[in-house]
Design an enzyme around this catalytic site. Structure first.
Site, PDB file in Angstrom:
ATOM      1  N   GLY A   1      25.964 -26.504 -43.792  1.00  0.00           N
ATOM      2  CA  GLY A   1      25.140 -27.120 -42.759  1.00  0.00           C
ATOM      3  C   GLY A   1      25.898 -28.318 -42.196  1.00  0.00           C
ATOM      4  O   GLY A   1      27.124 -28.425 -42.343  1.00  0.00           O
ATOM      5  N   LEU A   2      25.177 -29.222 -41.575  1.00  0.00           N
ATOM      6  CA  LEU A   2      25.876 -30.362 -40.971  1.00  0.00           C
ATOM      7  C   LEU A   2      26.606 -31.182 -42.022  1.00  0.00           C
ATOM      8  O   LEU A   2      27.725 -31.650 -41.787  1.00  0.00           O
ATOM      9  CB  LEU A   2      24.889 -31.214 -40.183  1.00  0.00           C
ATOM     10  CG  LEU A   2      24.499 -30.572 -38.861  1.00  0.00           C
ATOM     11  CD1 LEU A   2      23.430 -31.375 -38.151  1.00  0.00           C
ATOM     12  CD2 LEU A   2      25.718 -30.404 -37.953  1.00  0.00           C
TER      13      LEU A   2
ATOM     14  N   ARG B   1       6.117 -40.220 -39.007  1.00  0.00           N
ATOM     15  CA  ARG B   1       5.508 -38.921 -39.326  1.00  0.00           C
ATOM     16  C   ARG B   1       4.410 -38.995 -40.382  1.00  0.00           C
ATOM     17  O   ARG B   1       3.392 -38.316 -40.266  1.00  0.00           O
ATOM     18  CB  ARG B   1       6.605 -37.973 -39.817  1.00  0.00           C
ATOM     19  CG  ARG B   1       7.534 -37.642 -38.704  1.00  0.00           C
ATOM     20  CD  ARG B   1       8.719 -36.874 -39.163  1.00  0.00           C
ATOM     21  NE  ARG B   1       9.541 -36.596 -37.986  1.00  0.00           N
ATOM     22  CZ  ARG B   1      10.694 -35.980 -38.028  1.00  0.00           C
ATOM     23  NH1 ARG B   1      11.185 -35.545 -39.180  1.00  0.00           N
ATOM     24  NH2 ARG B   1      11.373 -35.758 -36.933  1.00  0.00           N
TER      25      ARG B   1
ATOM     26  N   HIS C   1       8.110 -30.230 -44.096  1.00  0.00           N
ATOM     27  CA  HIS C   1       9.241 -30.213 -43.191  1.00  0.00           C
ATOM     28  C   HIS C   1      10.556 -30.673 -43.820  1.00  0.00           C
ATOM     29  O   HIS C   1      11.621 -30.131 -43.536  1.00  0.00           O
ATOM     30  CB  HIS C   1       8.900 -31.124 -42.011  1.00  0.00           C
ATOM     31  CG  HIS C   1       9.976 -31.238 -40.995  1.00  0.00           C
ATOM     32  ND1 HIS C   1      10.377 -30.177 -40.224  1.00  0.00           N
ATOM     33  CD2 HIS C   1      10.748 -32.282 -40.613  1.00  0.00           C
ATOM     34  CE1 HIS C   1      11.347 -30.569 -39.408  1.00  0.00           C
ATOM     35  NE2 HIS C   1      11.604 -31.833 -39.638  1.00  0.00           N
TER      36      HIS C   1
ATOM     37  N   GLU D   1      20.644 -33.441 -46.997  1.00  0.00           N
ATOM     38  CA  GLU D   1      19.257 -33.416 -47.489  1.00  0.00           C
ATOM     39  C   GLU D   1      19.199 -33.217 -49.003  1.00  0.00           C
ATOM     40  O   GLU D   1      18.191 -33.522 -49.633  1.00  0.00           O
ATOM     41  CB  GLU D   1      18.469 -32.316 -46.753  1.00  0.00           C
ATOM     42  CG  GLU D   1      16.969 -32.481 -46.917  1.00  0.00           C
ATOM     43  CD  GLU D   1      16.148 -31.520 -46.071  1.00  0.00           C
ATOM     44  OE1 GLU D   1      16.661 -31.021 -45.048  1.00  0.00           O
ATOM     45  OE2 GLU D   1      14.987 -31.274 -46.440  1.00  0.00           O
TER      46      GLU D   1
ATOM     47  N   ARG E   1      11.103 -40.136 -44.033  1.00  0.00           N
ATOM     48  CA  ARG E   1      12.268 -40.158 -43.147  1.00  0.00           C
ATOM     49  C   ARG E   1      11.821 -40.288 -41.690  1.00  0.00           C
ATOM     50  O   ARG E   1      10.901 -39.607 -41.261  1.00  0.00           O
ATOM     51  CB  ARG E   1      13.077 -38.865 -43.299  1.00  0.00           C
ATOM     52  CG  ARG E   1      14.245 -38.788 -42.334  1.00  0.00           C
ATOM     53  CD  ARG E   1      15.070 -37.558 -42.573  1.00  0.00           C
ATOM     54  NE  ARG E   1      14.430 -36.327 -42.191  1.00  0.00           N
ATOM     55  CZ  ARG E   1      14.328 -35.852 -40.947  1.00  0.00           C
ATOM     56  NH1 ARG E   1      14.811 -36.538 -39.936  1.00  0.00           N
ATOM     57  NH2 ARG E   1      13.746 -34.696 -40.717  1.00  0.00           N
TER      58      ARG E   1
ATOM     59  N   LEU F   1      20.022 -35.640 -39.267  1.00  0.00           N
ATOM     60  CA  LEU F   1      21.301 -35.194 -38.702  1.00  0.00           C
ATOM     61  C   LEU F   1      22.306 -36.340 -38.799  1.00  0.00           C
ATOM     62  O   LEU F   1      23.483 -36.148 -39.125  1.00  0.00           O
ATOM     63  CB  LEU F   1      21.118 -34.760 -37.245  1.00  0.00           C
ATOM     64  CG  LEU F   1      20.085 -33.648 -36.998  1.00  0.00           C
ATOM     65  CD1 LEU F   1      20.129 -33.192 -35.548  1.00  0.00           C
ATOM     66  CD2 LEU F   1      20.332 -32.445 -37.908  1.00  0.00           C
TER      67      LEU F   1
HETATM   68  C1  LIG Z   1      12.746 -26.994 -37.797  1.00  0.00           C
HETATM   69  C2  LIG Z   1      13.482 -28.240 -38.143  1.00  0.00           C
HETATM   70  C3  LIG Z   1      13.908 -29.109 -37.147  1.00  0.00           C
HETATM   71  C4  LIG Z   1      14.597 -30.271 -37.460  1.00  0.00           C
HETATM   72  N1  LIG Z   1      14.992 -31.115 -36.463  1.00  0.00           N
HETATM   73  C5  LIG Z   1      15.672 -32.242 -36.773  1.00  0.00           C
HETATM   74  C6  LIG Z   1      16.113 -33.130 -35.750  1.00  0.00           C
HETATM   75  O1  LIG Z   1      15.899 -32.910 -34.560  1.00  0.00           O
HETATM   76  N2  LIG Z   1      16.787 -34.246 -36.118  1.00  0.00           N
HETATM   77  C7  LIG Z   1      17.059 -34.545 -37.427  1.00  0.00           C
HETATM   78  O2  LIG Z   1      17.692 -35.562 -37.691  1.00  0.00           O
HETATM   79  N3  LIG Z   1      16.663 -33.696 -38.406  1.00  0.00           N
HETATM   80  C8  LIG Z   1      15.988 -32.566 -38.123  1.00  0.00           C
HETATM   81  N4  LIG Z   1      15.581 -31.730 -39.126  1.00  0.00           N
HETATM   82  C9  LIG Z   1      16.088 -31.943 -40.490  1.00  0.00           C
HETATM   83  C10 LIG Z   1      17.536 -31.461 -40.583  1.00  0.00           C
HETATM   84  O3  LIG Z   1      17.691 -30.291 -39.821  1.00  0.00           O
HETATM   85  C11 LIG Z   1      17.987 -31.157 -41.997  1.00  0.00           C
HETATM   86  O4  LIG Z   1      17.611 -32.170 -42.863  1.00  0.00           O
HETATM   87  C12 LIG Z   1      19.491 -31.017 -42.046  1.00  0.00           C
HETATM   88  O5  LIG Z   1      19.942 -30.097 -41.080  1.00  0.00           O
HETATM   89  C13 LIG Z   1      19.971 -30.595 -43.424  1.00  0.00           C
HETATM   90  O6  LIG Z   1      21.361 -30.401 -43.364  1.00  0.00           O
HETATM   91  P1  LIG Z   1      22.172 -30.112 -44.676  1.00  0.00           P
HETATM   92  O7  LIG Z   1      23.586 -29.938 -44.263  1.00  0.00           O
HETATM   93  O8  LIG Z   1      21.868 -31.126 -45.705  1.00  0.00           O
HETATM   94  O9  LIG Z   1      21.592 -28.721 -45.236  1.00  0.00           O
HETATM   95  P2  LIG Z   1      21.366 -27.287 -44.549  1.00  0.00           P
HETATM   96  O10 LIG Z   1      21.629 -27.280 -43.111  1.00  0.00           O
HETATM   97  O11 LIG Z   1      20.021 -26.856 -45.037  1.00  0.00           O
HETATM   98  O12 LIG Z   1      22.466 -26.390 -45.204  1.00  0.00           O
HETATM   99  C14 LIG Z   1      22.390 -25.966 -46.544  1.00  0.00           C
HETATM  100  C15 LIG Z   1      23.605 -25.132 -46.837  1.00  0.00           C
HETATM  101  O13 LIG Z   1      23.662 -24.905 -48.235  1.00  0.00           O
HETATM  102  C16 LIG Z   1      23.845 -23.516 -48.495  1.00  0.00           C
HETATM  103  N5  LIG Z   1      23.219 -23.243 -49.788  1.00  0.00           N
HETATM  104  C17 LIG Z   1      21.982 -23.583 -50.214  1.00  0.00           C
HETATM  105  N6  LIG Z   1      21.814 -23.200 -51.496  1.00  0.00           N
HETATM  106  C18 LIG Z   1      22.972 -22.621 -51.871  1.00  0.00           C
HETATM  107  C19 LIG Z   1      23.421 -22.018 -53.066  1.00  0.00           C
HETATM  108  N7  LIG Z   1      22.662 -21.979 -54.167  1.00  0.00           N
HETATM  109  N8  LIG Z   1      24.666 -21.481 -53.080  1.00  0.00           N
HETATM  110  C20 LIG Z   1      25.474 -21.520 -51.985  1.00  0.00           C
HETATM  111  N9  LIG Z   1      25.103 -22.103 -50.840  1.00  0.00           N
HETATM  112  C21 LIG Z   1      23.860 -22.633 -50.786  1.00  0.00           C
HETATM  113  C22 LIG Z   1      23.218 -22.815 -47.320  1.00  0.00           C
HETATM  114  O14 LIG Z   1      23.779 -21.537 -47.204  1.00  0.00           O
HETATM  115  C23 LIG Z   1      23.613 -23.755 -46.188  1.00  0.00           C
HETATM  116  O15 LIG Z   1      24.910 -23.457 -45.762  1.00  0.00           O
HETATM  117  C24 LIG Z   1      14.866 -30.570 -38.821  1.00  0.00           C
HETATM  118  C25 LIG Z   1      14.431 -29.724 -39.823  1.00  0.00           C
HETATM  119  C26 LIG Z   1      13.715 -28.583 -39.505  1.00  0.00           C
HETATM  120  C27 LIG Z   1      13.192 -27.734 -40.615  1.00  0.00           C
END
Ligand SMILES: Cc1cc2nc3c(=O)[nH]c(=O)nc-3n(C[C@H](O)[C@H](O)[C@H](O)COP(=O)(O)OP(=O)(O)OC[C@H]3O[C@@H](n4cnc5c(N)ncnc54)[C@H](O)[C@@H]3O)c2cc1C
Length: 637
Positions: free
Chosen positions: A42-43, A330, A401, A425, A435, A441
């Site tokens: 993810g990001l 929120r 969320h 996250e 949050r 992001l």
């Molecule tokens: C609908 C929605 C809209 C949102 N809009 C916003 C916004 O506008 N602005 C904002 O700041 N935040 C927003 N958020 C929150 C934000 O999107 C997330 O908190 C953030 O994108 C999480 O990023 P991350 O890289 O931590 O994890 P994620 O993007 O959830 O990526 C997780 C990664 O881990 C991998 N993974 C998970 N478990 C395993 C495992 N056991 N083995 C191997 N790989 C695994 C997955 O494949 C994925 O690649 C939103 C959330 C939602 C639900």
């Protein structure tokens, strides 16, 4: 073990610079001698893999999906915060820092939040250089809009698809490194165990989701970026594949889990409409820039909203919080919507909804302007509900969320296991008990592009690491453990589906550990979860085999973890006898029904340690010290 957050000394504005100087460096020629595993694309994970590889480390990157760019981050809609002050409306690094600490109800670590605010501006520059198509104003400058909990406009956005655009940027950088051979990409892999050797994280065990094979991967450090665990509630706005498994298995290996009960319930989601639903849809908070939230003044009013006269409407957020209006944070907006519905003023068939109305904005700015800002969100709403939000108010209700809790990390983003870093996250850092919108992001990209490249280097340069390969006994043991758990799940051969158990767990969590909690309900939830977990291991049915593509087996493993983790959330909620942010214990509220903190007794992050199968997890407390922001009752009036 003592919790040591390793916060650098000196004035808050200088801590990060000072730390960067003090961190040891890995010589450029030596970087290629180190392997770093990054789980998640993810990001947080995508940006970390790209940046670490760009620096010269050998990166092994893992994700569940078929492509890194399908990570849940792609779904993020509304925007990303930064303290650029482009609109000239009074923003600053200090204000973003202050808003975030206050928004989190004073349950985050000051030093981390300040660094986040500092880095926020670099993120925007970096992403613009990558070509992210942020919205611009008529003069070509980057445009901003407002999000909850702030009185300035600091949110950068790309229509309602900000996460998608940012992830495409990180993915492009990652793809370049894959093509250059600096990143080995392992898609369709699920991490099942962390491998710890001599107290250091040295690898992972994964299942190849296509052919079922268990694989071992070694490295000098492991970075978990596996996202949030909101799906413990079954219904949430998270992607279906979001899960707690990687973090929870690391917890069992010795990584402490902080504040697991801090869950964010987002106020603007499409309401639940049936029992066969498996997903909830977010209507971005950005909509509250222009949409007005209201309910009919008379309970049970069934007149169509467009026919309800102005005098019969209660714009409850604008009335109760004149300063912030519809853009309160929120947790506050969600609780107030629930309160209105509890009073019988909810709308729609289920009566569990309030209106989000754009009529005034359309009259003021024109339909074309509103369409330009939110067109894709309106279209999404219409496709789901069959109603046209340009003509009639949207109906919205709070939904699970985001999860503020996560693995405990120090200032370097390292967990309580040496060499295991946690970002995005998946960690507990920065957001406290609630949050603010558009800050996830910001955190994910701050962690991945700007923090981890330095702190991983500092760790590798300053740590003695034995030669360890996948032949080491710890890998064998870890693989056996993962394999026997899968075999056990397949052998149960019971009568209830995995989803059936997940739904029941979700309902328990929502009813007793959701938007409002009380001690009696939490005790009840604990018993119910234990009973359900017992039944799961005797009566779940997992068809198919382990040597194949088997989504029931994947889900069974994740739900089994949720059935343990849910209890940890309840334990944490029970231990925190106060209300703060998203953790609202009904016994602790002000006269105006706001969360009432107890700073004397609970001004800490609660980090839970796994102590064995038969014993209760033990809580450790990291005191939160506020030297730059004064602790006060949050007010948005
Ligand atoms: C609908 C929605 C809209 C949102 N809009 C916003 C916004 O506008 N602005 C904002 O700041 N935040 C927003 N958020 C929150 C934000 O999107 C997330 O908190 C953030 O994108 C999480 O990023 P991350 O890289 O931590 O994890 P994620 O993007 O959830 O990526 C997780 C990664 O881990 C991998 N993974 C998970 N478990 C395993 C495992 N056991 N083995 C191997 N790989 C695994 C997955 O494949 C994925 O690649 C939103 C959330 C939602 C639900």
């Amino acid at each position: 073990m003592q919790l040591d957050a390793k916060i650098p000394g000196g004035p808050i504005a200088e801590k990060w610079d000072r730390h960067l100087f003090e961190l040891k460096l890995v010589n450029p020629a030596n970087k290629r001698k180190y392997d770093v595993i990054v789980v998640g694309t993810g990001l947080a994970g995508g940006s970390a893999s790209a940046t670490l590889a760009e620096l010269g480390y050998n990166v092994k990157s893992f994700c569940i999906q078929d492509s890194p760019r399908r990570a849940h981050s792609i779904a993020a809609q509304g925007g990303i915060n930064a303290a650029k002050n482009y609109p000239n409306d009074g923003d600053s690094i200090w204000r973003l820092f202050y808003d975030t600490v206050k928004g989190g109800d004073f349950r985050a670590r000051e030093a981390n939040v300040y660094r986040l605010a500092q880095i926020s501006n670099d993120i925007i520059d970096h992403c613009v250089a990558q070509g992210i198509p942020f919205a611009r104003d008529y003069g070509g400058l980057l445009a901003n809009r407002s999000f909850g909990g702030a009185q300035v406009s600091r949110t950068f956005y790309a229509r309602g698809q900000t996460g998608q655009q940012l992830l495409l940027g990180a993915y492009s950088a990652l793809s370049r490194q894959i093509a250059d051979g600096n990143v080995q990409m392992f898609a369709r892999r699920e991490m099942l165990n962390l491998v710890v050797v001599n107290g250091q994280a040295r690898g992972i065990v994964v299942r190849n989701l296509i052919n079922g094979q268990i694989e071992r991967h070694d490295a000098h450090a492991v970075v978990l970026c596996t996202g949030g665990y909101g799906n413990v509630f079954f219904l949430s706005t998270n992607a279906m594949a979001s899960n707690v498994t990687a973090a929870f298995r690391a917890f069992k290996q010795g990584a402490w889990f902080a504040n697991p009960c801090f869950t964010q319930i987002h106020p603007t989601c499409v309401p639940v409409h049936g029992t066969f639903q498996s997903k909830l849809t977010l209507m971005s908070e950005s909509l509250r820039n222009d949409g007005r939230v209201w309910v009919p003044k008379s309970p049970g009013d069934k007149i169509p909203p467009t026919q309800i006269p102005e005098a019969e409407r209660n714009y409850f957020l604008e009335e109760k919080y004149p300063s912030f209006g519809n853009l309160v944070p929120r947790d506050v907006a969600s609780r107030n919507a629930k309160e209105q519905c509890d009073m019988g003023k909810g709308v729609g068939e289920t009566r569990l909804a309030v209106y989000l109305d754009f009529a005034d904005a359309i009259k003021r700015d024109s339909k074309a302007v509103i369409e330009k800002k939110y067109g894709n969100l309106f279209q999404m709403y219409e496709k789901i509900t069959g109603e046209d939000p340009y003509e009639t108010p949207m109906r919205i209700y709070p939904a699970v969320h985001y999860t503020m809790g996560g693995l405990w990390v120090d200032y370097n983003l390292m967990s309580t296991i040496e060499g295991l870093f946690v970002m995005g996250e998946a960690n507990f850092s920065d957001h406290g008990a609630n949050r603010l919108g558009a800050s996830a992001l910001m955190q994910g990209l701050a962690d991945g592009y700007f923090i981890i490249p330095y702190t991983v280097g500092g760790y590798l340069a300053g740590t003695e690491l034995a030669d360890v390969t996948t032949d080491h006994g710890a890998f064998k043991e870890s693989e056996n453990d993962a394999q026997s758990r899968l075999s056990r799940l397949l052998a149960i051969n019971g009568k209830r589906t995995v989803d059936d158990f997940h739904k029941e767990l979700g309902l328990i969590m929502w009813n007793y550990c959701g938007m409002a909690r009380n001690n009696e309900g939490l005790e009840k939830a604990r018993n119910l979860i234990q009973q359900l977990r017992g039944e799961f291991w005797e009566n779940v049915t997992v068809p198919g085999s382990g040597q194949d593509f088997n989504q029931s087996l994947e889900r069974a493993g994740r739900v089994a973890d949720y059935l343990e983790f849910g209890e940890l959330m309840v334990l944490d909620a029970l231990a925190r006898q106060e209300s703060c942010g998203g953790h609202f214990n009904e016994a602790y509220q002000t006269e105006a029904h706001e969360a009432r903190r107890d700073d004397e007794n609970f001004c800490y992050a609660a980090a839970w340690e796994h102590t064995g199968k038969e014993t209760e997890p033990q809580v450790h407390k990291e005191p939160l010290i506020f030297e730059n922001v004064e602790l006060s009752q949050r007010s948005y009036k």
